[in-house]
Design a protein around this motif. Sequence first.
Motif, mmCIF file in Angstrom:
data_model
loop_
_atom_site.group_PDB
_atom_site.id
_atom_site.type_symbol
_atom_site.label_atom_id
_atom_site.label_comp_id
_atom_site.label_asym_id
_atom_site.label_seq_id
_atom_site.Cartn_x
_atom_site.Cartn_y
_atom_site.Cartn_z
ATOM 1 N N ASN A 1 -11.076 1.370 3.903
ATOM 2 C CA ASN A 1 -9.850 1.660 4.362
ATOM 3 C C ASN A 1 -8.792 0.495 4.255
ATOM 4 O O ASN A 1 -8.897 -0.748 4.439
ATOM 5 N N PRO A 2 -7.826 0.953 3.598
ATOM 6 C CA PRO A 2 -6.570 -0.241 3.078
ATOM 7 C C PRO A 2 -6.246 -1.009 4.366
ATOM 8 O O PRO A 2 -5.548 -2.066 4.056
ATOM 9 N N ARG A 3 -6.125 -0.493 5.450
ATOM 10 C CA ARG A 3 -5.641 -1.079 6.924
ATOM 11 C C ARG A 3 -6.338 -2.323 6.814
ATOM 12 O O ARG A 3 -5.986 -3.415 7.322
ATOM 13 N N TRP B 1 0.988 -1.145 -0.035
ATOM 14 C CA TRP B 1 0.008 -0.130 -0.017
ATOM 15 C C TRP B 1 0.787 1.223 -0.053
ATOM 16 O O TRP B 1 1.875 1.352 0.365
ATOM 17 N N ASP C 1 -7.951 -4.181 4.136
ATOM 18 C CA ASP C 1 -8.186 -4.747 2.616
ATOM 19 C C ASP C 1 -7.506 -6.026 2.578
ATOM 20 O O ASP C 1 -6.260 -5.908 1.928
ATOM 21 N N THR D 1 -0.603 4.034 1.859
ATOM 22 C CA THR D 1 -1.015 4.464 2.710
ATOM 23 C C THR D 1 -1.470 3.184 3.727
ATOM 24 O O THR D 1 -1.932 2.126 3.103
ATOM 25 N N GLY E 1 -3.946 3.569 5.725
ATOM 26 C CA GLY E 1 -5.152 3.965 5.961
ATOM 27 C C GLY E 1 -5.464 4.604 7.273
ATOM 28 O O GLY E 1 -4.555 5.377 7.888
ATOM 29 N N ASP E 2 -6.492 4.651 7.986
ATOM 30 C CA ASP E 2 -6.869 5.629 9.233
ATOM 31 C C ASP E 2 -7.433 4.322 10.354
ATOM 32 O O ASP E 2 -7.339 3.249 10.402
#
Length: 685
Positions: free
Chosen positions: A255-257, A242, A259, A244, A246-247
């Motif tokens: 949120n990529p955190r 990634w 995914d 980022t 995410g949050d």
Amino acid sequence: MINYLDPAAARRFTEVGYDPYARAFGPHMGTTIRYVFFDQPHACFYTWDQNEGPTASTLMYEASFYRELQETYARDWPALLLAISRRDPAWASWRMTFFERYAQRGIDAFLGTLAQWCHRHGVLLSGHEVLSHVSSWDPTGTIVADDPRTNFGLDYFGIDAWRDVTGVDVRNAMPQLSAKFGDSVARSHGRSGCIVEQYFGRVVPGSHFAAGWWELTLGQLRSQTMRHHILGMRQLLMHAFWLTDGDESERMLVNPRFDFAPGVNFEPWFAAHRALADESARVSVFLDGMRPLDHVAVLYPLRTAWMGGPSHEFGRHTAFWTERLAREGIDYALIDERDLLGSASDGSGLRLPDGRTFPVLVLPGVEAVRSLDTVERLRAFLDAGGVVVSTGVLPSLTQDDGDVRAAVERLAEDPHWFHYAGEPSWDRVRAAVLQALPGRFRVVAAAGSGQLWSRYGADGTGVCVMLFNDGDDEREVGIVHARERCRVTEWRAVDGSRSAPTPWLTGPVRVRLAPHQVRLLHVEIDGERAADELTLLSGWRFRPVTQDADATCSWHPIMPFDGWQAQGYPTFCGTGEYRIDVEIPDDAVSSDGWELLLPATEDSVEVLVNGRPAGAAPWPSGAIRLGGSLRAGINALTVRVTSSAANHYYHGTGLQGDGPARCGLLAAPVLRPVRRWHDVDSLLA
């Protein structure tokens, strides 16, 4: 999701999804940018409350496709509709026909369009479809939808025909079928190896699967990478890398955190990741230089899948074979029925159109085949000395509505066809396979905890061997070859260095693997043909030995497993004689004599060779040394087993619980030359 049956949808997909990249990259297409990787075209939809038919998920609809079916099949068009809405077996052949047309239309319309776009722009096509066997060995899994047939008909070989580089999907850190299936379909199309996209789904109760596995360690990722390499992978592609992390929100997939974590570049251990990448690359180069030895072909029962769907038993039988062969280190490949129909048979085995030749063919729960032509191919293979091993149901139906049950049952009476109606013990079917592989190169792991994985193949000058100790204890591994002597060179995956070759060594060699160690060895073999290890599975006769010396008991055929109490002698106790004729080739080299290994027996054993005592074991004590009693040519080998008295004194009393006590041979004996092993680790230092 788009409609994969509609070529116009695929063209629009490339306009929106691919053309912008081609414009942006310009001259980099086909140079810096070598291939396009498609990710899981998803034609698996959902079920509905009123569905009571044999197809458990909705099918795609495209008017021209169904209109073509109606025009092609005319009066039979209602039969096609009934086949996908009624469970009656009478519609099975039409269900196969429907899914064949459905799969081919989706594959050609979508993947064919993608391939044409790629080739116009000078790049290769790669990627993976939805795989029913992700995170398992069972090709009837329902990871995405209730019926994976609705996704391009499960025709993985047909899908791969449009790819230039094979890709597969895998989930979580356990051994699974994907890489082996990917390598198999690639080899069917003249390629080898595959890209593996690795992702992680959360399995903690109460959590969301997309939250992934932030707990992943670099050691776990390395072990999974090496397992993939053993099974056929060339390149690992992480799902999550990634820009980022995410949050703090818990918006899954947004949120990529969360995914399908982890985003490996946000793991604290990522600074050490380069060592794994370099090791993986070196392993891949090593594997690229070898050709598999092609021991066993496992037929992928595509028509059985079309007919029976995900509830059919072929899934668990395929899993039984693919996992156990892999763990045993017996080289195998899944093959397509189209390959089988194009095959030829000779004394060397089943020769496929791509040149691979297999001495053993496995049919895992295969109930339906394309036509009588498939059965005729099986007949030709058996006539040429090939070995067929089948589990579960036997082929009985064809797509053209033929009944081949009687023809197959007659074939299954051939002494080279071993059939097991249920799921047999692995020792039993392993013996059937190994009996067909005399003189083949083998890797043998000593008993120990953890899994030892192996892969090996020829490179023109010898055999390349990859070993991976997937456990926490040291393992000892033997390498057995079919010639008089060998020498070994090691390619070190950790740093890329190469050892000097050992001196020429007579006989097999032995190496040790530290916990989680990978070893890459090149074994050059030379000299006369060495004596083969023989798994003595078929050809046994049996008779009880009576106390009356004047009484003569006749011999009866028997299999060397399950015991005599399960094969016609439920109450006999005492000494039973097993006899078999064994041929020792004139050119077999065994200067130290022979030994007989009895993997399982009840109870005391005496061995005679050509009527003369050659060895004994009052209790289980390892291999029985036979000295030089075996000669070149035909030898009569007799194994006398003396049982307990249980089945005599307990018979008819109801005191035995589960039935008669086991007596006699419980697993196929193995006749092997006595070997002087060489420990080569000190020579490779």
